[in-house]
Design a protein around this motif. Sequence first.
Motif, PDB file in Angstrom:
ATOM      1  N   MET A  98       0.666  -1.198  -0.063  1.00  0.00           N
ATOM      2  CA  MET A  98       0.065   0.028   0.100  1.00  0.00           C
ATOM      3  C   MET A  98       0.676   1.225  -0.151  1.00  0.00           C
ATOM      4  O   MET A  98       0.523   2.212  -0.598  1.00  0.00           O
ATOM      5  N   THR A  99       1.865   1.249   0.721  1.00  0.00           N
ATOM      6  CA  THR A  99       2.923   2.248   0.835  1.00  0.00           C
ATOM      7  C   THR A  99       4.193   2.057   0.518  1.00  0.00           C
ATOM      8  O   THR A  99       4.677   0.910  -0.023  1.00  0.00           O
ATOM      9  N   ALA A 100       4.934   3.184   0.069  1.00  0.00           N
ATOM     10  CA  ALA A 100       6.274   3.034  -0.416  1.00  0.00           C
ATOM     11  C   ALA A 100       7.084   3.734   0.400  1.00  0.00           C
ATOM     12  O   ALA A 100       6.855   4.877   0.795  1.00  0.00           O
ATOM     13  N   SER A 138       4.291  18.109   9.110  1.00  0.00           N
ATOM     14  CA  SER A 138       3.840  17.645  10.527  1.00  0.00           C
ATOM     15  C   SER A 138       3.143  16.259  10.360  1.00  0.00           C
ATOM     16  O   SER A 138       2.717  15.981  11.448  1.00  0.00           O
ATOM     17  N   VAL A 139       3.117  15.679   9.294  1.00  0.00           N
ATOM     18  CA  VAL A 139       2.627  14.297   9.247  1.00  0.00           C
ATOM     19  C   VAL A 139       3.590  13.458   8.449  1.00  0.00           C
ATOM     20  O   VAL A 139       3.711  13.096   7.384  1.00  0.00           O
ATOM     21  N   PRO A 140       4.504  12.790   9.255  1.00  0.00           N
ATOM     22  CA  PRO A 140       5.525  12.070   9.088  1.00  0.00           C
ATOM     23  C   PRO A 140       5.163  10.607   8.283  1.00  0.00           C
ATOM     24  O   PRO A 140       6.080  10.247   7.491  1.00  0.00           O
ATOM     25  N   ALA A 141       3.996  10.303   8.418  1.00  0.00           N
ATOM     26  CA  ALA A 141       3.438   9.248   7.718  1.00  0.00           C
ATOM     27  C   ALA A 141       2.991   9.217   6.380  1.00  0.00           C
ATOM     28  O   ALA A 141       2.722   8.489   5.652  1.00  0.00           O
ATOM     29  N   ALA A 142       3.128  10.693   5.938  1.00  0.00           N
ATOM     30  CA  ALA A 142       2.646  11.130   4.565  1.00  0.00           C
ATOM     31  C   ALA A 142       3.715  11.860   3.733  1.00  0.00           C
ATOM     32  O   ALA A 142       4.350  12.338   4.340  1.00  0.00           O
ATOM     33  N   ALA A 190      -4.887   5.532   6.122  1.00  0.00           N
ATOM     34  CA  ALA A 190      -4.475   5.063   4.631  1.00  0.00           C
ATOM     35  C   ALA A 190      -3.483   4.307   4.547  1.00  0.00           C
ATOM     36  O   ALA A 190      -3.513   3.283   3.485  1.00  0.00           O
ATOM     37  N   ALA A 191      -2.569   4.187   5.373  1.00  0.00           N
ATOM     38  CA  ALA A 191      -1.609   3.215   5.254  1.00  0.00           C
ATOM     39  C   ALA A 191      -1.951   1.856   5.141  1.00  0.00           C
ATOM     40  O   ALA A 191      -1.110   0.758   4.904  1.00  0.00           O
ATOM     41  N   THR A 192      -2.974   1.651   5.949  1.00  0.00           N
ATOM     42  CA  THR A 192      -3.567   0.131   6.086  1.00  0.00           C
ATOM     43  C   THR A 192      -4.468  -0.215   4.982  1.00  0.00           C
ATOM     44  O   THR A 192      -5.348  -1.035   5.060  1.00  0.00           O
TER      45      THR A 192
END
Length: 328
Positions: free
Chosen positions: A1-3, A28-32, A283-285
């Motif tokens: 799902m993510t890279a 501010s959003v390290p996951a994206a 969204a990562a899941t």
Amino acid sequence: MTAGGFVRVGVIGAGAMGADHIRTITTSVPAARVTVVHDPYAPGDFGGVRRVGTAQELIQAPDVDAVVIASPDRTHADLALACVAAGRPVLCEKPLAVTAHDARRVVEAELSLGRRLVQVGFMRRYDPGFTDLRRTIELGKIGEVRLIHAVHRNASNVTSTDDASLITGSMVHELDAVPWLAGSELTAVRVESPVRQGFRDPQLATLWTRGGVMAGVEVFVNAGYGYDVRCEAVGTRGTVSLAASSPVSSRIAGIEGRVVRSDFVAHFADAYRAELGHWARAAATGTATGPSAWDGYVAQVAAEAGVASLASGRTEPIDPGERPALYA
């Protein structure tokens, strides 16, 4: 799902709201990470982010895992439907659609898919003040809630420019927040205005919930003096309300006071950061867990009832139907 350990985000619409989402994700959003942008009108390169010519190209792009929709309200439903069809988690700015019928189309698309992909941008659910207010209510500290008073004022507004869009585009925040705070769905609405000719701004709504809570909601989108959001819940043992948002009080030229912001983005900066972080983690899941397409649909049903009430002068029922199990 993510890279690379983060969600690759495409942003549709890079005006005031979209540009701020790009900045917030970047800082501010390290996951994206924002990888692609589509907006035929917004200038700038957004830090070198790749731009594409159409929204559909962005949704299908191989370097996009999830999508933020921040384009004009009228485009939201069709873009959300395209994201669902492509299997892309999506954060759709409010409103989900400009009609309840179109919002229901998004709900039906998710029901057919069998999983949630859509989060609606009701960011007040992430605002520290609103979340503390709700927690105080849920803990029973003010007893049984009887009344909610809400105020929503803008200095000026370029999107809510007629009687209906004031309700569907601005009051829709309160139409989501009131039942969320009360823990009970809306059943009826009455909307009135002191203005009889032309654009009927301000408007005052009275809402009723199934649990017996009444709410008074004032929305004034051209109040002139600044951006001002207030909320108080009144219970059988006390009240709880939002504190003033400005941290600074001044005494200048014989006047004591606090600064009133004019920018809603700055006012809710913490809420937007929390909202985007929550969305990116889900969204990562490959899913969505925040305010749902069903929430967006219910708010639009209430908004249409409010528009009808303003025209008819009557209290109008709010009946979205039974909540599907997907959204339980």
